[in-house]
Design a protein around this motif. Structure first.
Motif, PDB file in Angstrom:
ATOM      1  N   LEU A 111       0.816  -1.212   0.000  1.00  0.00           N
ATOM      2  CA  LEU A 111       0.000   0.000   0.000  1.00  0.00           C
ATOM      3  C   LEU A 111       0.846   1.256   0.000  1.00  0.00           C
ATOM      4  O   LEU A 111       0.511   2.225  -0.647  1.00  0.00           O
ATOM      5  N   ARG A 112       1.939   1.247   0.733  1.00  0.00           N
ATOM      6  CA  ARG A 112       2.807   2.419   0.728  1.00  0.00           C
ATOM      7  C   ARG A 112       3.355   2.680  -0.662  1.00  0.00           C
ATOM      8  O   ARG A 112       3.545   3.812  -1.053  1.00  0.00           O
ATOM      9  N   VAL A 113       3.612   1.634  -1.428  1.00  0.00           N
ATOM     10  CA  VAL A 113       4.098   1.798  -2.796  1.00  0.00           C
ATOM     11  C   VAL A 113       3.016   2.409  -3.665  1.00  0.00           C
ATOM     12  O   VAL A 113       3.279   3.251  -4.509  1.00  0.00           O
ATOM     13  N   LEU A 114       1.767   2.000  -3.462  1.00  0.00           N
ATOM     14  CA  LEU A 114       0.680   2.440  -4.324  1.00  0.00           C
ATOM     15  C   LEU A 114       0.058   3.770  -3.909  1.00  0.00           C
ATOM     16  O   LEU A 114      -0.793   4.284  -4.612  1.00  0.00           O
ATOM     17  N   ARG A 115       0.460   4.315  -2.786  1.00  0.00           N
ATOM     18  CA  ARG A 115      -0.128   5.554  -2.304  1.00  0.00           C
ATOM     19  C   ARG A 115       0.293   6.720  -3.199  1.00  0.00           C
ATOM     20  O   ARG A 115       1.462   6.939  -3.450  1.00  0.00           O
ATOM     21  N   PRO A 116      -0.662   7.496  -3.697  1.00  0.00           N
ATOM     22  CA  PRO A 116      -0.315   8.650  -4.526  1.00  0.00           C
ATOM     23  C   PRO A 116       0.264   9.776  -3.678  1.00  0.00           C
ATOM     24  O   PRO A 116       0.243   9.720  -2.457  1.00  0.00           O
ATOM     25  N   ARG A 117       0.762  10.801  -4.357  1.00  0.00           N
ATOM     26  CA  ARG A 117       1.357  11.942  -3.643  1.00  0.00           C
ATOM     27  C   ARG A 117       0.369  12.611  -2.706  1.00  0.00           C
ATOM     28  O   ARG A 117       0.714  13.061  -1.645  1.00  0.00           O
ATOM     29  N   SER A 118      -0.839  12.723  -3.143  1.00  0.00           N
ATOM     30  CA  SER A 118      -1.855  13.328  -2.286  1.00  0.00           C
ATOM     31  C   SER A 118      -3.025  12.368  -2.212  1.00  0.00           C
ATOM     32  O   SER A 118      -3.265  11.586  -3.109  1.00  0.00           O
ATOM     33  N   GLY A 119      -3.729  12.429  -1.149  1.00  0.00           N
ATOM     34  CA  GLY A 119      -4.880  11.553  -0.994  1.00  0.00           C
ATOM     35  C   GLY A 119      -4.561  10.388  -0.078  1.00  0.00           C
ATOM     36  O   GLY A 119      -3.418  10.164   0.305  1.00  0.00           O
ATOM     37  N   PRO A 120      -5.575   9.628   0.245  1.00  0.00           N
ATOM     38  CA  PRO A 120      -5.422   8.568   1.232  1.00  0.00           C
ATOM     39  C   PRO A 120      -4.761   7.297   0.712  1.00  0.00           C
ATOM     40  O   PRO A 120      -4.398   6.435   1.483  1.00  0.00           O
ATOM     41  N   GLY A 121      -4.588   7.130  -0.595  1.00  0.00           N
ATOM     42  CA  GLY A 121      -4.030   5.884  -1.118  1.00  0.00           C
ATOM     43  C   GLY A 121      -5.126   4.866  -1.326  1.00  0.00           C
ATOM     44  O   GLY A 121      -6.303   5.133  -1.124  1.00  0.00           O
ATOM     45  N   LEU A 122      -4.751   3.702  -1.731  1.00  0.00           N
ATOM     46  CA  LEU A 122      -5.709   2.645  -1.999  1.00  0.00           C
ATOM     47  C   LEU A 122      -6.008   1.877  -0.717  1.00  0.00           C
ATOM     48  O   LEU A 122      -5.134   1.707   0.123  1.00  0.00           O
ATOM     49  N   PRO A 123      -7.240   1.400  -0.560  1.00  0.00           N
ATOM     50  CA  PRO A 123      -7.585   0.631   0.639  1.00  0.00           C
ATOM     51  C   PRO A 123      -6.821  -0.693   0.673  1.00  0.00           C
ATOM     52  O   PRO A 123      -6.729  -1.398  -0.326  1.00  0.00           O
ATOM     53  N   ALA A 124      -6.270  -1.012   1.830  1.00  0.00           N
ATOM     54  CA  ALA A 124      -5.370  -2.161   1.966  1.00  0.00           C
ATOM     55  C   ALA A 124      -6.042  -3.496   1.658  1.00  0.00           C
ATOM     56  O   ALA A 124      -5.499  -4.299   0.909  1.00  0.00           O
ATOM     57  N   ALA A 125      -7.169  -3.751   2.233  1.00  0.00           N
ATOM     58  CA  ALA A 125      -7.786  -5.069   2.102  1.00  0.00           C
ATOM     59  C   ALA A 125      -8.135  -5.420   0.650  1.00  0.00           C
ATOM     60  O   ALA A 125      -7.789  -6.510   0.182  1.00  0.00           O
ATOM     61  N   PRO A 126      -8.787  -4.528  -0.107  1.00  0.00           N
ATOM     62  CA  PRO A 126      -9.095  -4.896  -1.495  1.00  0.00           C
ATOM     63  C   PRO A 126      -7.860  -5.078  -2.370  1.00  0.00           C
ATOM     64  O   PRO A 126      -7.828  -5.957  -3.225  1.00  0.00           O
ATOM     65  N   VAL A 127      -6.841  -4.255  -2.150  1.00  0.00           N
ATOM     66  CA  VAL A 127      -5.617  -4.401  -2.945  1.00  0.00           C
ATOM     67  C   VAL A 127      -4.941  -5.727  -2.629  1.00  0.00           C
ATOM     68  O   VAL A 127      -4.532  -6.467  -3.527  1.00  0.00           O
ATOM     69  N   ALA A 128      -4.822  -6.061  -1.348  1.00  0.00           N
ATOM     70  CA  ALA A 128      -4.199  -7.330  -0.960  1.00  0.00           C
ATOM     71  C   ALA A 128      -4.988  -8.509  -1.514  1.00  0.00           C
ATOM     72  O   ALA A 128      -4.407  -9.476  -2.019  1.00  0.00           O
ATOM     73  N   ALA A 129      -6.302  -8.430  -1.442  1.00  0.00           N
ATOM     74  CA  ALA A 129      -7.143  -9.509  -1.971  1.00  0.00           C
ATOM     75  C   ALA A 129      -6.995  -9.626  -3.481  1.00  0.00           C
ATOM     76  O   ALA A 129      -6.927 -10.743  -4.020  1.00  0.00           O
ATOM     77  N   ALA A 130      -6.925  -8.502  -4.179  1.00  0.00           N
ATOM     78  CA  ALA A 130      -6.780  -8.527  -5.638  1.00  0.00           C
ATOM     79  C   ALA A 130      -5.436  -9.118  -6.047  1.00  0.00           C
ATOM     80  O   ALA A 130      -5.348  -9.907  -6.999  1.00  0.00           O
ATOM     81  N   VAL A 131      -4.369  -8.760  -5.334  1.00  0.00           N
ATOM     82  CA  VAL A 131      -3.039  -9.294  -5.638  1.00  0.00           C
ATOM     83  C   VAL A 131      -3.025 -10.804  -5.402  1.00  0.00           C
ATOM     84  O   VAL A 131      -2.566 -11.577  -6.252  1.00  0.00           O
ATOM     85  N   LEU A 132      -3.530 -11.234  -4.280  1.00  0.00           N
ATOM     86  CA  LEU A 132      -3.563 -12.660  -3.967  1.00  0.00           C
ATOM     87  C   LEU A 132      -4.430 -13.418  -4.971  1.00  0.00           C
ATOM     88  O   LEU A 132      -4.043 -14.480  -5.466  1.00  0.00           O
ATOM     89  N   ALA A 133      -5.581 -12.858  -5.309  1.00  0.00           N
ATOM     90  CA  ALA A 133      -6.469 -13.506  -6.280  1.00  0.00           C
ATOM     91  C   ALA A 133      -5.822 -13.580  -7.657  1.00  0.00           C
ATOM     92  O   ALA A 133      -5.903 -14.615  -8.338  1.00  0.00           O
ATOM     93  N   GLY A 134      -5.177 -12.509  -8.080  1.00  0.00           N
ATOM     94  CA  GLY A 134      -4.521 -12.503  -9.386  1.00  0.00           C
ATOM     95  C   GLY A 134      -3.403 -13.516  -9.477  1.00  0.00           C
ATOM     96  O   GLY A 134      -3.287 -14.253 -10.463  1.00  0.00           O
ATOM     97  N   GLU A 135      -2.559 -13.560  -8.451  1.00  0.00           N
ATOM     98  CA  GLU A 135      -1.456 -14.524  -8.466  1.00  0.00           C
ATOM     99  C   GLU A 135      -1.965 -15.952  -8.369  1.00  0.00           C
ATOM    100  O   GLU A 135      -1.458 -16.845  -9.046  1.00  0.00           O
ATOM    101  N   SER A 136      -2.986 -16.184  -7.561  1.00  0.00           N
ATOM    102  CA  SER A 136      -3.560 -17.527  -7.434  1.00  0.00           C
ATOM    103  C   SER A 136      -4.227 -17.956  -8.740  1.00  0.00           C
ATOM    104  O   SER A 136      -4.101 -19.111  -9.158  1.00  0.00           O
ATOM    105  N   ALA A 137      -4.925 -17.033  -9.394  1.00  0.00           N
ATOM    106  CA  ALA A 137      -5.571 -17.341 -10.675  1.00  0.00           C
ATOM    107  C   ALA A 137      -4.526 -17.663 -11.738  1.00  0.00           C
ATOM    108  O   ALA A 137      -4.707 -18.589 -12.538  1.00  0.00           O
ATOM    109  N   ALA A 138      -3.432 -16.925 -11.745  1.00  0.00           N
ATOM    110  CA  ALA A 138      -2.371 -17.194 -12.722  1.00  0.00           C
ATOM    111  C   ALA A 138      -1.783 -18.583 -12.505  1.00  0.00           C
ATOM    112  O   ALA A 138      -1.559 -19.331 -13.463  1.00  0.00           O
TER     113      ALA A 138
END
Length: 169
Positions: A34-61
């Motif tokens: 999440l720290r990597v994906l956080r933009p310069r301004s704003g709250p960044g991306l929500p942790a749980a959905p990003v983690a779930a999407a990464v895990l789902a994408g890698e598992s699907a692959a």
């Protein structure tokens, strides 16, 4: 084609396992990503959905590659492309985030992770464009050994880059 599937399965499994709930480093990885994906301004991306999407994408692959589907190579190329882009953006911002792609580490993000992701993309693209076919037992055994060695190199890429580039001396 079997060796390219084996390389990606091993790499994606090595990357996905530390993210599983209850695994050592799983929560730390999500927060680092999440720290990597956080933009310069704003709250960044929500942790749980990003983690779930990464895990789902890698598992699907991994699942698609196990089933022999060519789409697995596309997903196996898309995941490191997204990671390389996120790392590049973080480096341009001067982020001090750490790379926890294959477990818990204190290594800061660097161009080495981008190079590793580009190598993964190259293997995936090679798998996508090469025709499949039958393989003899000796060829399959050799391909699996080569895949295991390449997967180990990719998993340990940060350590190898540090050693070869002598950053710690």
């Amino acid at each position: 084609m079997k060796e390219r599937r084996a390389v990606h399965r091993a790499g994606l499994q090595g990357s996905a396992l530390p993210r599983l709930p209850g695994r050592a480093g799983g929560q730390g990885h999500r927060l680092a990503r999440l720290r990597v994906l956080r933009p310069r301004s704003g709250p960044g991306l929500p942790a749980a959905p990003v983690a779930a999407a990464v895990l789902a994408g890698e598992s699907a692959a991994v699942a698609l590659l196990v089933l022999g589907e060519r789409a697995g190579f596309g997903l196996a190329a898309a995941m490191p492309a997204a990671f390389a882009t996120a790392i590049l953006l973080a480096l341009r911002r001067g982020s001090a985030a750490t790379c926890r792609c294959f477990g818990v580490t204190a290594a800061p993000l660097s161009r080495a992770q981008i190079v590793r992701n580009l190598l993964l993309i190259a293997v995936a693209v090679t798998g996508w464009v090469m025709p499949g076919g039958s393989v003899e037992l000796a060829g399959a055994a050799l391909a699996l050994v080569a895949a295991a060695v390449l997967a180990a190199v990719l998993v340990l890429f940060d350590d190898l880059a540090d050693l070869l580039l002598e950053r710690n001396l």
